[in-house]
Scaffold this motif. Structure first.
Motif, PDB file in Angstrom:
ATOM      1  N   MET A   1       1.129  -1.285   0.099  1.00 25.11           N
ATOM      2  CA  MET A   1       0.258  -0.337  -0.176  1.00 25.11           C
ATOM      3  C   MET A   1       0.840   1.172   0.101  1.00 25.11           C
ATOM      4  O   MET A   1       1.369   1.159   0.817  1.00 25.11           O
ATOM      5  N   PRO A   2       0.439   1.780  -0.933  1.00 17.48           N
ATOM      6  CA  PRO A   2       1.461   3.430  -1.523  1.00 17.48           C
ATOM      7  C   PRO A   2       1.144   4.077   0.177  1.00 17.48           C
ATOM      8  O   PRO A   2       0.309   4.390   0.049  1.00 17.48           O
ATOM      9  N   LEU A   3       2.396   4.624   0.333  1.00 20.77           N
ATOM     10  CA  LEU A   3       2.093   6.282   1.283  1.00 20.77           C
ATOM     11  C   LEU A   3       2.407   7.387   1.021  1.00 20.77           C
ATOM     12  O   LEU A   3       3.051   8.043   0.193  1.00 20.77           O
ATOM     13  N   ALA A   4       1.778   8.428   1.474  1.00 14.63           N
ATOM     14  CA  ALA A   4       1.609   9.993   1.104  1.00 14.63           C
ATOM     15  C   ALA A   4       2.102  10.748   2.489  1.00 14.63           C
ATOM     16  O   ALA A   4       1.709  10.307   3.529  1.00 14.63           O
ATOM     17  N   GLU A   5       2.617  12.301   1.355  1.00 15.81           N
ATOM     18  CA  GLU A   5       3.275  12.671   3.308  1.00 15.81           C
ATOM     19  C   GLU A   5       2.152  13.740   2.233  1.00 15.81           C
ATOM     20  O   GLU A   5       2.126  14.577   0.770  1.00 15.81           O
ATOM     21  N   ILE A   6       1.996  14.778   2.935  1.00 13.25           N
ATOM     22  CA  ILE A   6       0.964  16.360   2.600  1.00 13.25           C
ATOM     23  C   ILE A   6       2.175  17.205   3.488  1.00 13.25           C
ATOM     24  O   ILE A   6       2.192  17.272   4.206  1.00 13.25           O
ATOM     25  N   ILE A   7       2.864  17.955   2.541  1.00 13.24           N
ATOM     26  CA  ILE A   7       2.733  19.161   2.406  1.00 13.24           C
ATOM     27  C   ILE A   7       2.366  20.229   2.162  1.00 13.24           C
ATOM     28  O   ILE A   7       1.846  20.457   0.823  1.00 13.24           O
ATOM     29  N   THR A   8       2.102  21.421   3.343  1.00 18.48           N
ATOM     30  CA  THR A   8       1.518  22.606   2.923  1.00 18.48           C
ATOM     31  C   THR A   8       2.218  23.526   3.198  1.00 18.48           C
ATOM     32  O   THR A   8       2.828  23.493   4.106  1.00 18.48           O
ATOM     33  N   ILE A   9       2.754  24.232   2.341  1.00 23.14           N
ATOM     34  CA  ILE A   9       3.190  25.865   2.060  1.00 23.14           C
ATOM     35  C   ILE A   9       2.539  26.817   2.565  1.00 23.14           C
ATOM     36  O   ILE A   9       1.757  27.239   1.389  1.00 23.14           O
ATOM     37  N   GLY A  10       3.293  27.773   3.085  1.00 21.01           N
ATOM     38  CA  GLY A  10       2.679  29.028   3.636  1.00 21.01           C
ATOM     39  C   GLY A  10       2.861  29.529   4.484  1.00 21.01           C
ATOM     40  O   GLY A  10       2.502  28.374   5.625  1.00 21.01           O
ATOM     41  N   ASP A  11       2.996  30.851   4.837  1.00 16.73           N
ATOM     42  CA  ASP A  11       3.408  30.968   6.600  1.00 16.73           C
ATOM     43  C   ASP A  11       2.248  31.786   7.232  1.00 16.73           C
ATOM     44  O   ASP A  11       2.036  31.677   8.433  1.00 16.73           O
ATOM     45  N   GLU A  12       0.980  31.603   6.208  1.00 23.84           N
ATOM     46  CA  GLU A  12       0.099  32.114   6.650  1.00 23.84           C
ATOM     47  C   GLU A  12      -0.340  31.256   7.950  1.00 23.84           C
ATOM     48  O   GLU A  12      -1.723  31.039   8.615  1.00 23.84           O
ATOM     49  N   ILE A  13       0.261  30.019   7.684  1.00 22.59           N
ATOM     50  CA  ILE A  13      -0.659  28.623   8.061  1.00 22.59           C
ATOM     51  C   ILE A  13       0.356  28.112   9.250  1.00 22.59           C
ATOM     52  O   ILE A  13       0.135  28.438  10.578  1.00 22.59           O
ATOM     53  N   LEU A  14       1.425  29.368   9.523  1.00 23.65           N
ATOM     54  CA  LEU A  14       2.482  29.293  10.661  1.00 23.65           C
ATOM     55  C   LEU A  14       2.169  30.066  11.556  1.00 23.65           C
ATOM     56  O   LEU A  14       2.586  30.099  12.689  1.00 23.65           O
ATOM     57  N   ILE A  15       1.888  31.080  11.160  1.00 21.12           N
ATOM     58  CA  ILE A  15       1.329  31.922  11.631  1.00 21.12           C
ATOM     59  C   ILE A  15      -0.217  32.109  12.816  1.00 21.12           C
ATOM     60  O   ILE A  15      -0.398  33.137  12.933  1.00 21.12           O
TER      61      ILE A  15
ATOM     62  N   LYS B   1       1.672   9.033   5.492  1.00 19.44           N
ATOM     63  CA  LYS B   1       2.514   8.916   6.482  1.00 19.44           C
ATOM     64  C   LYS B   1       2.716  10.052   7.686  1.00 19.44           C
ATOM     65  O   LYS B   1       2.582  10.206   8.834  1.00 19.44           O
ATOM     66  N   GLN B   2       2.860  11.584   7.125  1.00 21.70           N
ATOM     67  CA  GLN B   2       3.315  12.363   7.680  1.00 21.70           C
ATOM     68  C   GLN B   2       2.107  14.008   7.084  1.00 21.70           C
ATOM     69  O   GLN B   2       2.539  13.688   6.185  1.00 21.70           O
ATOM     70  N   ILE B   3       1.605  14.452   7.714  1.00 24.24           N
ATOM     71  CA  ILE B   3       1.493  16.290   6.864  1.00 24.24           C
ATOM     72  C   ILE B   3       1.990  17.554   7.872  1.00 24.24           C
ATOM     73  O   ILE B   3       2.529  17.007   8.962  1.00 24.24           O
ATOM     74  N   THR B   4       2.692  17.454   6.555  1.00 22.38           N
ATOM     75  CA  THR B   4       3.606  18.829   7.118  1.00 22.38           C
ATOM     76  C   THR B   4       3.489  20.022   6.506  1.00 22.38           C
ATOM     77  O   THR B   4       2.909  21.002   5.723  1.00 22.38           O
ATOM     78  N   SER B   5       3.744  21.358   7.839  1.00 17.41           N
ATOM     79  CA  SER B   5       2.918  22.714   7.266  1.00 17.41           C
ATOM     80  C   SER B   5       4.874  23.684   6.933  1.00 17.41           C
ATOM     81  O   SER B   5       4.831  23.491   8.389  1.00 17.41           O
ATOM     82  N   VAL B   6       5.310  23.867   6.219  1.00 16.26           N
ATOM     83  CA  VAL B   6       6.061  24.788   6.107  1.00 16.26           C
ATOM     84  C   VAL B   6       6.430  26.290   5.516  1.00 16.26           C
ATOM     85  O   VAL B   6       4.957  26.347   4.937  1.00 16.26           O
ATOM     86  N   SER B   7       7.573  27.124   5.672  1.00 18.41           N
ATOM     87  CA  SER B   7       7.069  28.455   5.050  1.00 18.41           C
ATOM     88  C   SER B   7       7.134  28.127   3.525  1.00 18.41           C
ATOM     89  O   SER B   7       7.520  27.529   3.192  1.00 18.41           O
ATOM     90  N   ASP B   8       6.534  29.735   3.631  1.00 14.23           N
ATOM     91  CA  ASP B   8       6.863  30.160   2.122  1.00 14.23           C
ATOM     92  C   ASP B   8       8.770  30.416   1.588  1.00 14.23           C
ATOM     93  O   ASP B   8       9.295  30.639   0.251  1.00 14.23           O
ATOM     94  N   GLN B   9       9.931  29.740   2.718  1.00 10.48           N
ATOM     95  CA  GLN B   9      10.747  30.109   2.689  1.00 10.48           C
ATOM     96  C   GLN B   9      11.668  28.620   1.158  1.00 10.48           C
ATOM     97  O   GLN B   9      11.259  27.794   2.301  1.00 10.48           O
ATOM     98  N   LYS B  10      12.480  29.261   0.713  1.00 10.02           N
ATOM     99  CA  LYS B  10      13.006  28.202  -0.273  1.00 10.02           C
ATOM    100  C   LYS B  10      13.807  26.780   0.216  1.00 10.02           C
ATOM    101  O   LYS B  10      13.165  25.568  -0.026  1.00 10.02           O
ATOM    102  N   GLU B  11      14.394  27.035   1.062  1.00  7.90           N
ATOM    103  CA  GLU B  11      15.543  26.591   1.867  1.00  7.90           C
ATOM    104  C   GLU B  11      14.117  25.745   2.634  1.00  7.90           C
ATOM    105  O   GLU B  11      14.648  24.182   3.054  1.00  7.90           O
ATOM    106  N   HIS B  12      12.953  25.919   3.914  1.00  9.74           N
ATOM    107  CA  HIS B  12      12.828  25.403   4.794  1.00  9.74           C
ATOM    108  C   HIS B  12      11.528  23.957   3.413  1.00  9.74           C
ATOM    109  O   HIS B  12      12.084  22.554   3.197  1.00  9.74           O
ATOM    110  N   ILE B  13      11.156  24.363   2.130  1.00  8.74           N
ATOM    111  CA  ILE B  13      10.723  23.990   0.584  1.00  8.74           C
ATOM    112  C   ILE B  13      11.781  22.680   0.579  1.00  8.74           C
ATOM    113  O   ILE B  13      11.156  21.761   0.485  1.00  8.74           O
TER     114      ILE B  13
END
Lengths: 418, 418
Positions: free
Chosen positions: A1-15, A38-50
């Protein structure tokens, strides 16, 4: 069964400015077709972080779904970062997307700015899943056996893309088990009491059939799912257990379909050619909105009144001044007169009335915040019931609405409508 | 400025069963005291996965806040995993927590089971921040200069712990900057057009003042924030730029407060002792619900009618049969009669009427799905406007509501209410 990860990008979630409602929706849809998150990750709008999040997700998951970070004001950071991550050589114009972007502005008689036109450019090594509802493209990158798909963060654009493009694409690429889900929608009973009532059935389930309790305010959704591929025999087995559960709790059973409570009621009333009106005080239009958000609700729902003031309770619903004076706006008598007034004035078969103290102010020792009277007028009788909910306004509104729906359903069933 | 990461533990988030509302709340509170959130991560109940998330977070952030994975039904996986991660020697009973757990059961006349008593045990090398509202302890671990705090996932327990224990603890441990935020709420203009209009102001911002665009359906929130400690001079500088932006788009400016659009209108109307009623057709109660979800809305909002059927448009609002026949339910004439009917029958200063084809059915060549007429009746005049939205029902409902609010605000301002 395949595993997925969801990444949401945007400072508006982090603030904390917005709540990420995309991820639970995506997770639900993936689970339905047999893909675990497997995981849900919210990261900032910064390129390095993404970049870091993409690399970590690639280690953990087979499918990486990304939302957000697109559009002119986001500086299309997701698109640029994906181009870097996947070593794209250049950006190319995706003509079908450009056509949509141009059409979008032409239709609104607005000039197509350079910034907007840029939205139709995509990295040369991605595959575009056409976004027909917006200007940000949906991009698919393949890296070895891993699939990365970037979608816009606007919920309705994302949902439409998921349903029409992403899920079919994933089903094509992976050998997904055909999982069979069977929903039993219940209301009027709490999760732990329901669990007690069906404990022996649950204990008798074989390991390849899972039972999940999915509680929502005022409702519990039971979901039987096959652990793997479902053939005819396995489906029959699931149905057998579902039938057992339904027979155990007939008074709380709402529907076999995974629909909203009010939709199940609309369907039932439509089948029986019945009409409905509402008289809302403390729910303030919420109950009307629940019904009218569904297409075709006008067949059953004629309308209603939101009577916040006593003045309107009298003039629109015909509640008697003496009733309000003697018993107060939050009382069995007022609730009954409201329901019967709606039924009479709006000429419908059934009518619901809700009157209560939603809070946080307005409570008294005799009638604390959270006191709610609900009445349902039917063809043969009007029933009324008092509830004492919490001291939280929104919760009181929602719980009142759910209780009203359950009372309406119960009266419909008692009147032999099924 | 210290960086934080929020880790939520629990399969229920990953299967989409619940929406993580804890993290945005925590993020908002941290931001207010000058702690940035670097990442929000949701992981499963599996020990290995949690260990991995802790290790990754430790690399990125100074402060790691963890919610969920506590309690008997979760097998206290977070507590056990933290003990492993921080090399605890043993579990010890935390007496004040045990007192709370025992009291909790005594009060409910329930026996204290062994499983429940176990909740009062904590790793020997943690500091307990006493949870006065539940049975799961809040644990603080110090590792070098990094702080890890694990909280229960039950929202009200978490919120109470954050407010009374965690935030004061963090303020004590870190020299936190006092960040200044200034919100400018706008409506009636899209994000990219707004960005164009204020581009020169944005470009002139110094590096220590950030401008964020936070769009919502029908609205854009602009937020100016100081990058670091805000003294009087810096606050004045932020206010100067905020003033420039406001002067640039006076017709779209709604409020300086970070409130919902309808709340800004309620406040404005309350200040001016004005009353409001609604006549909703295609929005079906949604607009009423927007207003009435706010405590104290009854001061301004008297109520309204949800008139889905023509019958109710006539009987409740006094729309003329000829008008409906000649122009149809979705027309300028009907919208105006609805608004004026509500204003007259419900005796309010202002009234909004919305009538349209929300879809997906009911459209025609002349009036396609998404056609909406909105009228606002004020003291001196009634204004009406046509909109053509999309073919998506819920979106049409929400966009109609936002457009109606904007028309009401514009008429209020034109009538010199501020």
């Amino acid at each position: 069964m395949p595993l997925a990860e969801i990444i949401t990008i945007g400072d508006e979630i982090l603030i904390g400015q917005i709540t990420d409602t995309n991820s639970p929706w995506i997770a639900t849809e993936l689970n339905k077709i047999g893909i675990s998150v497997k995981q849900i990750t919210s990261v900032s709008d910064q390129k390095e972080h993404i970049l870091e999040a993409l690399a970590e997700a690639e280690k953990r998951a087979d499918i990486i779904l990304i939302t957000g970070g697109l559009g002119p004001t986001k500086d299309d950071v997701t698109k640029k970062t994906m181009a870097t991550y996947f070593g794209s050589k250049m950006m190319v114009v995706h003509q079908p997307t450009l056509d949509i972007v141009s059409g979008f502005f032409t239709k609104r008689n607005l000039p197509l700015t350079e910034l907007n036109a840029l939205q139709a450019e995509v990295p040369d090594n991605c595959e575009v899943l056409l976004n027909e509802n917006g200007t940000a493209p949906c991009m698919l990158f393949q890296k070895g056996r891993k699939v990365f798909i970037s979608m816009p963060g606007v919920p309705f654009e994302m949902m439409s893309l998921m349903t029409s493009k992403v899920l079919p694409e994933l089903s094509k690429r992976y050998q997904l088990p055909s999982i069979y889900h069977r929903t039993i929608l219940t209301a009027g009973i709490g999760e732990s009491f329901l669990a007690d009532k069906v404990a022996d059935i649950e204990n008798a389930l074989p390991s390849y059939i899972k039972l999940a309790y999915l509680p929502k305010l005022g409702m519990v959704r039971l979901r039987l799912s096959t652990a793997g591929n479902a053939d005819e025999a396995l489906i029959a087995e699931v149905e057998h257990f579902a039938g057992q559960i339904e027979e155990r709790v007939p008074e709380y059973w709402v529907s076999n379909e995974d629909v909203a409570f009010e939709k199940a009621i609309l369907d039932l009333m439509e089948r029986n050619k019945l009409t409905l009106s509402l008289a809302e005080s403390c729910t303030g239009g919420y109950l009307s909105h629940l019904f009218t958000q569904h297409a075709g609700s006008s067949t059953v729902f004629d309308g209603g009144a939101v009577t916040y003031s006593n003045k309107l309770k009298m003039s629109v619903l015909g509640v008697k001044a003496e009733t309000l004076e003697q018993y107060g706006a939050v009382s069995e008598q007022t609730a009954r007169e409201m329901a019967e007034g709606a039924q009479r004035n709006f000429q419908t078969d059934f009518a619901i009335a809700v009157t209560g103290i939603a809070g946080p102010g307005g409570g008294s020792e005799e009638k604390p915040v959270g006191t709610v009277w609900i009445a349902v007028a039917g063809k043969a009788e009007t029933v009324a019931k008092q509830f004492i909910f919490s001291n939280k306004r929104l919760q009181n509104i929602e719980r009142s609405a759910m209780a009203a729906l359950f009372m309406l359903l119960t009266l419909l069933r008692k009147s032999h409508y099924n």
